[in-house]
Design an enzyme around this catalytic site. Structure first.
Site, PDB file in Angstrom:
ATOM      1  N   GLY A 107      51.423  37.946  45.216  1.00  0.00           N
ATOM      2  CA  GLY A 107      50.423  38.240  44.187  1.00  0.00           C
ATOM      3  C   GLY A 107      49.786  36.968  43.651  1.00  0.00           C
ATOM      4  O   GLY A 107      50.008  35.862  44.156  1.00  0.00           O
ATOM      5  N   TYR A 140      53.363  50.306  30.275  1.00  0.00           N
ATOM      6  CA  TYR A 140      53.580  48.966  30.825  1.00  0.00           C
ATOM      7  C   TYR A 140      54.202  48.049  29.770  1.00  0.00           C
ATOM      8  O   TYR A 140      55.151  47.311  30.045  1.00  0.00           O
ATOM      9  CB  TYR A 140      52.240  48.401  31.295  1.00  0.00           C
ATOM     10  CG  TYR A 140      52.300  46.997  31.845  1.00  0.00           C
ATOM     11  CD1 TYR A 140      52.735  46.755  33.140  1.00  0.00           C
ATOM     12  CD2 TYR A 140      51.899  45.914  31.066  1.00  0.00           C
ATOM     13  CE1 TYR A 140      52.779  45.461  33.655  1.00  0.00           C
ATOM     14  CE2 TYR A 140      51.936  44.623  31.564  1.00  0.00           C
ATOM     15  CZ  TYR A 140      52.375  44.403  32.865  1.00  0.00           C
ATOM     16  OH  TYR A 140      52.426  43.119  33.366  1.00  0.00           O
ATOM     17  N   LYS A 192      57.895  46.156  29.906  1.00  0.00           N
ATOM     18  CA  LYS A 192      58.010  44.692  29.898  1.00  0.00           C
ATOM     19  C   LYS A 192      58.863  44.204  28.729  1.00  0.00           C
ATOM     20  O   LYS A 192      59.652  43.275  28.867  1.00  0.00           O
ATOM     21  CB  LYS A 192      56.613  44.056  29.839  1.00  0.00           C
ATOM     22  CG  LYS A 192      55.871  44.097  31.169  1.00  0.00           C
ATOM     23  CD  LYS A 192      56.491  43.147  32.186  1.00  0.00           C
ATOM     24  CE  LYS A 192      55.663  42.979  33.421  1.00  0.00           C
ATOM     25  NZ  LYS A 192      56.307  42.126  34.432  1.00  0.00           N
ATOM     26  N   VAL A 239      45.962  35.764  33.010  1.00  0.00           N
ATOM     27  CA  VAL A 239      46.014  34.869  34.171  1.00  0.00           C
ATOM     28  C   VAL A 239      44.869  35.202  35.124  1.00  0.00           C
ATOM     29  O   VAL A 239      44.551  36.377  35.322  1.00  0.00           O
ATOM     30  CB  VAL A 239      47.349  35.024  34.941  1.00  0.00           C
ATOM     31  CG1 VAL A 239      47.527  33.881  35.932  1.00  0.00           C
ATOM     32  CG2 VAL A 239      48.535  35.106  33.994  1.00  0.00           C
ATOM     33  N   TRP A 261      31.255  46.009  31.129  1.00  0.00           N
ATOM     34  CA  TRP A 261      31.759  47.127  30.334  1.00  0.00           C
ATOM     35  C   TRP A 261      32.163  46.649  28.947  1.00  0.00           C
ATOM     36  O   TRP A 261      32.844  45.641  28.801  1.00  0.00           O
ATOM     37  CB  TRP A 261      32.967  47.767  31.031  1.00  0.00           C
ATOM     38  CG  TRP A 261      32.582  48.538  32.263  1.00  0.00           C
ATOM     39  CD1 TRP A 261      31.320  48.888  32.660  1.00  0.00           C
ATOM     40  CD2 TRP A 261      33.469  49.061  33.254  1.00  0.00           C
ATOM     41  NE1 TRP A 261      31.371  49.594  33.842  1.00  0.00           N
ATOM     42  CE2 TRP A 261      32.670  49.711  34.233  1.00  0.00           C
ATOM     43  CE3 TRP A 261      34.843  49.038  33.425  1.00  0.00           C
ATOM     44  CZ2 TRP A 261      33.217  50.340  35.350  1.00  0.00           C
ATOM     45  CZ3 TRP A 261      35.387  49.667  34.528  1.00  0.00           C
ATOM     46  CH2 TRP A 261      34.584  50.309  35.485  1.00  0.00           C
ATOM     47  N   ASP A 313      36.375  48.748  24.694  1.00  0.00           N
ATOM     48  CA  ASP A 313      36.645  47.312  24.629  1.00  0.00           C
ATOM     49  C   ASP A 313      38.131  46.980  24.778  1.00  0.00           C
ATOM     50  O   ASP A 313      38.494  45.849  25.030  1.00  0.00           O
ATOM     51  CB  ASP A 313      36.186  46.749  23.267  1.00  0.00           C
ATOM     52  CG  ASP A 313      34.746  46.250  23.308  1.00  0.00           C
ATOM     53  OD1 ASP A 313      34.238  45.968  24.403  1.00  0.00           O
ATOM     54  OD2 ASP A 313      34.143  46.147  22.223  1.00  0.00           O
TER      55      ASP A 313
END
Length: 314
Positions: A10, A136, A140, A166, A201, A270
């Site tokens: 990745g 998620y 984490k 990142v 967007w 947003d």
């Protein structure tokens, strides 16, 4: 040291591989980069077999189910379940096989939605995360809980880092499912090809701290070798280096030499307005660390995308 990197193909894994190859590796370190092709980390038996095969002494745990804002909104349960399985399997296999140190990768989205800024490492569990990606985020957060458990019960040196947004070569440039910066790079490329306007967007007003993947890779090596706390550490540029989505889009437009119109689709969400993180803890340890300037890093990433378009756009 035999260092196993999960999620090794990745964005961050490739950056670590490049930094190691470019001379930051050490003679006493053997690096092993694995991906989902090597093992399904949601399977405890496959994860255990991976650890038995490579016998690592150290682990950098990057593997995760990840996606941008809109993919998270659609699939919160999937993000929770997949990441909980991956993290538990990796940490438990590391413990059972006697791994000396694990450095896992968290995200600033794990912090409480309602909070004061800047956020720091002590605030992770102070309230619920933003509702858009709670699956998620909570999965984490549980890495931090598990790390403390392995430390208290078994004396393990398992820790975690919290990078801000990142970006860099080998990112996920998928417009629907990727993160904001690589998605914008792909959009600019397509708008340039078709001669159409660039539609961003949202309002362009949200603010983010972006960290170049190669800078993050160098910091990962430092954490693996030198950082001995169980508590996580935020890896980020300073608060003063925060940029708006509009400024990020303008940097990409400049790097890609796009001459068309820039339009903001304010009917699109947003997400969080900002999640400003303090890098004061990092600066206490590494006061002299030099980050790549944002526009330079954007330029290098755009150049990589242009040169690798056939593979990068997938």
């Amino acid at each position: 040291k035999r260092i196993l990197v999960t999620g090794g193909t990745g964005l961050v894994g490739r950056a670590i591989e490049q930094v190691v190859a470019d001379g930051e590796g050490r003679p006493d370190e053997e690096w092993i980069f694995v991906s989902s092709r090597d093992a399904d980390l949601t399977s405890s038996s496959e994860t255990k077999a991976l650890f038995e095969r490579h016998k690592p002494t150290h682990v950098i745990h990057l593997a995760a189910m990840v996606g941008g804002l809109f993919k998270n909104i659609r699939s919160n349960l999937d993000f929770w379940r997949t990441n909980i399985h991956i993290n538990d399997n990796v940490l438990h296999s590391a413990h059972e096989s006697g791994v000396q140190k694990v450095v896992s990768c968290l995200s600033t989205c794990i912090f409480p939605d309602k909070t004061t800024y800047p956020i720091d490492e002590t605030m992770i569990h102070n309230g619920p995360p933003h509702s858009s990606n709670f699956g998620y985020s909570y999965a984490k957060r549980m890495i931090d809980v598990q790390n403390r458990g392995y430390s208290e019960q078994h004396g393990r040196r398992f820790t975690a880092v919290i990078p801000t947004n990142v970006f860099g070569p080998h990112d996920n440039f998928n417009i629907e499912d990727g993160h904001v910066l690589p998605g914008l790079i792909h959009k600019v490329y397509l708008a340039k090809q078709s001669g159409s306007a660039l539609t961003v967007w949202g309002t362009g007003k949200p603010r983010r701290q972006f960290i170049y993947s190669l800078d993050l890779a160098r910091l990962f090596l430092w954490v693996l070798r030198e950082y001995d706390e169980v508590e996580p550490i935020i890896l980020s540029v300073g608060e003063e280096d925060e940029v708006s989505i509009q400024e990020a889009a303008e940097a990409i437009v400049e790097a890609m030499e796009f001459r068309g119109e820039l339009v903001f689709d304010t009917t699109k969400s947003d997400g969080q307005f900002k999640k400003t993180a303090s890098n004061a803890k990092l600066r206490r340890y590494l006061p002299g660390f030099q980050f790549t300037p944002f526009r330079k890093a954007v330029k290098e990433t755009c150049a990589w995308f242009n040169a690798n378009y056939a593979n990068a756009r997938k």
